[in-house]
Design an enzyme around this catalytic site. Sequence first.
Site: not given
Ligand SMILES: Cc1cc2nc3c(=O)[nH]c(=O)nc-3n(C[C@H](O)[C@H](O)[C@H](O)COP(=O)(O)OP(=O)(O)OC[C@H]3O[C@@H](n4cnc5c(N)ncnc54)[C@H](O)[C@@H]3O)c2cc1C
Ligand SMILES: NC(=O)c1ccc[n+]([C@@H]2O[C@H](COP(=O)([O-])OP(=O)(O)OC[C@H]3O[C@@H](n4cnc5c(N)ncnc54)[C@H](OP(=O)(O)O)[C@@H]3O)[C@@H](O)[C@H]2O)c1
Length: 419
Positions: A195-196, A377, A417, A419
Site C-alpha cells: 500500500y502506498s 499513480c 506507479e 496497478y
Molecule cells: C505499489 C502498490 C501500491 C498500492 N497502493 C495501494 C493503495 O494505496 N491503496 C489501495 O487500496 N491499494 C493499493 N494497492 C493494491 C493492494 O496491494 C492490493 O492489491 C489490493 O488491496 C487488493 O488486495 P486484496 O488482498 O484485498 O485482494 P486479493 O484477495 O488479493 O484479491 C486480488 C485478486 O482478485 C482478483 N481480482 C481482482 N479484481 C478482479 C476482477 N475485477 N475480476 C476478477 N478477478 C479480480 C485477482 O486475481 C487479484 O489478484 C497497491 C499495489 C501496489 C503494487
Molecule cells: N489491484 C490493485 O493493485 C488495486 C489497488 C487499488 C485499487 N484497485 C482497484 O482499482 C479500482 C479503482 O479503485 P480506486 O479507489 O483506486 O479508484 P476509484 O475511486 O474507483 O476511481 C478510479 C477512477 O478512474 C477512472 N478510470 C477507470 N478506468 C480508467 C482508465 N482506463 N483511464 C483513466 N481513468 C479510468 C474511474 O472511472 P469509472 O469507474 O467511472 O469508469 C474512476 O473515475 C477498484 O476496483 C479497486 O478495487 C486495485
Amino acid sequence: MYNQGAVEGAANTESGSRVFVYEVVGLRQSEETAQINYPIRKSGSVFIRVPYNRMNQEMRRITRLGGTIVSIQPMSSLQAINGTSTSAGFANNKGDGNATPVSTTSDKKGNTMTQAQPKKGAKANVPVNIYRPNNPYIGKCISNEPLVGENGIGIVQHLKFDVSAGDLKYVEGQSIGIIPPGVDKNGKPEKLRLYSIASTRHGDDVDDKTVSLCVRQLEYKHPESGETVYGVCSTYLCHLEPGADVKITGPVGKEMLLPDDPDAKIIMMGTGTGIAPMRTYLWRMFKDAERAANPEYQFKGFAWLIFGVPTTPNILYKEELEEIQQKYPDNFRLTYAISREQKNPQGGRMYIQDRVAEHADELWQLIKDEKTHTYICGLRGMEGGIDEALSAAAAKEGVNWSDYQKQLKKAHRWHVETY
Ligand SMILES: Cc1cc2nc3c(=O)[nH]c(=O)nc-3n(C[C@H](O)[C@H](O)[C@H](O)COP(=O)(O)OP(=O)(O)OC[C@H]3O[C@@H](n4cnc5c(N)ncnc54)[C@H](O)[C@@H]3O)c2cc1C
Ligand SMILES: NC(=O)c1ccc[n+]([C@@H]2O[C@H](COP(=O)([O-])OP(=O)(O)OC[C@H]3O[C@@H](n4cnc5c(N)ncnc54)[C@H](OP(=O)(O)O)[C@@H]3O)[C@@H](O)[C@H]2O)c1
C-alpha cells in the site's frame, strides 16, 4: 524532430562563432554512421558538437540518418556545468567514451529536457526493508476513517497506525506491506500486500510516530459464478478496529520520491487511491505543521494535481485539497476528472487523460522545464491516453514524445506507479 525555430532560438543568442551541443537519439547504425566520430551509446543517445554555421546542415544530416534531436544547448553552458572542456563526442571525464547526462539551460523556446542525474547515492539514505515478512513490525491501528461521502461508490478508508515502538522510518512516495491474518486457499499464511503510504515521513500528527494508508476495499463480481468477491487484505484493513495489531513490512520503493528542490514543479496525475503519494507530497509542501517541521524544505515551486474519481463524494481528501488550493492559489492547481458526472468532448466519461488532452499544450511546456517532475499513480489504463495527449502536444514542436519520455525517465523526472 527538433524544430527549426528552436535551433535558431539557440543559435541567435550569441555570436556565430559559438559551438552548440545536440543531444540526439535514434541514430541507426549504418554505413554512414559507421564513419562518424561520435560514440553511439547502447541507449542510442549521442552528443554532437556543432559550430553555429553548420547547425542547419547538421540537423538535416541527423534527420537523414534517422536521428531525433532532443536538446540543444551552448557548449559553454555545459562546460560551466561540468567544469571542464570536453572533446569530440562529448565524452565524460572517465575516458570511456560514454556520453554523460548533463543539466541543460533552456533555449529561447524552452526546448530542453535533460537534467543532471541525481548524484550517485542520492537515494542511499532512503530507508528500505527495515521490516521483512519473516519478522514484521507489529503496529497498532489508531484510527480508521471513511473517505467516501454519502452516495459515493464503494469503501475507501484512511487508516493511521502507531509505529512509535520500532525503527520504521519512511519518506514520501514509498509503500509499506501489510500481512493480513489467516491462510490463503492453499493453507499457507497470507502474503503481504503493498500500500502506498499516505502520510509524510512525520506522520499525520507530525510527531514521527505514525504511518497512514488510503485503502479501497476490493470488490468485484466473480467472472464465472457472478458472486461478489471481496479482497482479503483490503477488506481486513477497511474493517480494522482501532486498537487492533497489524503486521507491517517495508518500507519499499524509490520510484516515487519527491525531489528535495523547494522550487521544483510537480505534476501529479492520480486516480482514486492513487492520491496516496500525492497527499504526502502536498502535505509536505503546504501544511503549516509540516513546513514548521522542515525548515530545509519551504516549498515555493508549483504543484498541479489532476485527480480522477467516479463521483463527487469519491473525491478523497476533498476538503483538505481545496483548502490548500485556496491558501496557495499561485502554487497549487487542482483539476478534477469526475468520470460519472462530467463528459469528455466525445460525450464519454471524463477521465484523467481527457483533462490532460484539454491542457496538453500547457502541460507540455511545463514538462520541458528541467525543474518539472511528473508523477502518475493509480489505474494503469490511464497511461496510454496520457501519452497520446502529450504526443500530440510535443508533435506540434516536432518532438517525438516517446523518445522524449525515455529521456525524462532516465533523468528521473517521470515517475509512474500504476496497478
Ligand atoms: C505499489 C502498490 C501500491 C498500492 N497502493 C495501494 C493503495 O494505496 N491503496 C489501495 O487500496 N491499494 C493499493 N494497492 C493494491 C493492494 O496491494 C492490493 O492489491 C489490493 O488491496 C487488493 O488486495 P486484496 O488482498 O484485498 O485482494 P486479493 O484477495 O488479493 O484479491 C486480488 C485478486 O482478485 C482478483 N481480482 C481482482 N479484481 C478482479 C476482477 N475485477 N475480476 C476478477 N478477478 C479480480 C485477482 O486475481 C487479484 O489478484 C497497491 C499495489 C501496489 C503494487
Ligand atoms: N489491484 C490493485 O493493485 C488495486 C489497488 C487499488 C485499487 N484497485 C482497484 O482499482 C479500482 C479503482 O479503485 P480506486 O479507489 O483506486 O479508484 P476509484 O475511486 O474507483 O476511481 C478510479 C477512477 O478512474 C477512472 N478510470 C477507470 N478506468 C480508467 C482508465 N482506463 N483511464 C483513466 N481513468 C479510468 C474511474 O472511472 P469509472 O469507474 O467511472 O469508469 C474512476 O473515475 C477498484 O476496483 C479497486 O478495487 C486495485
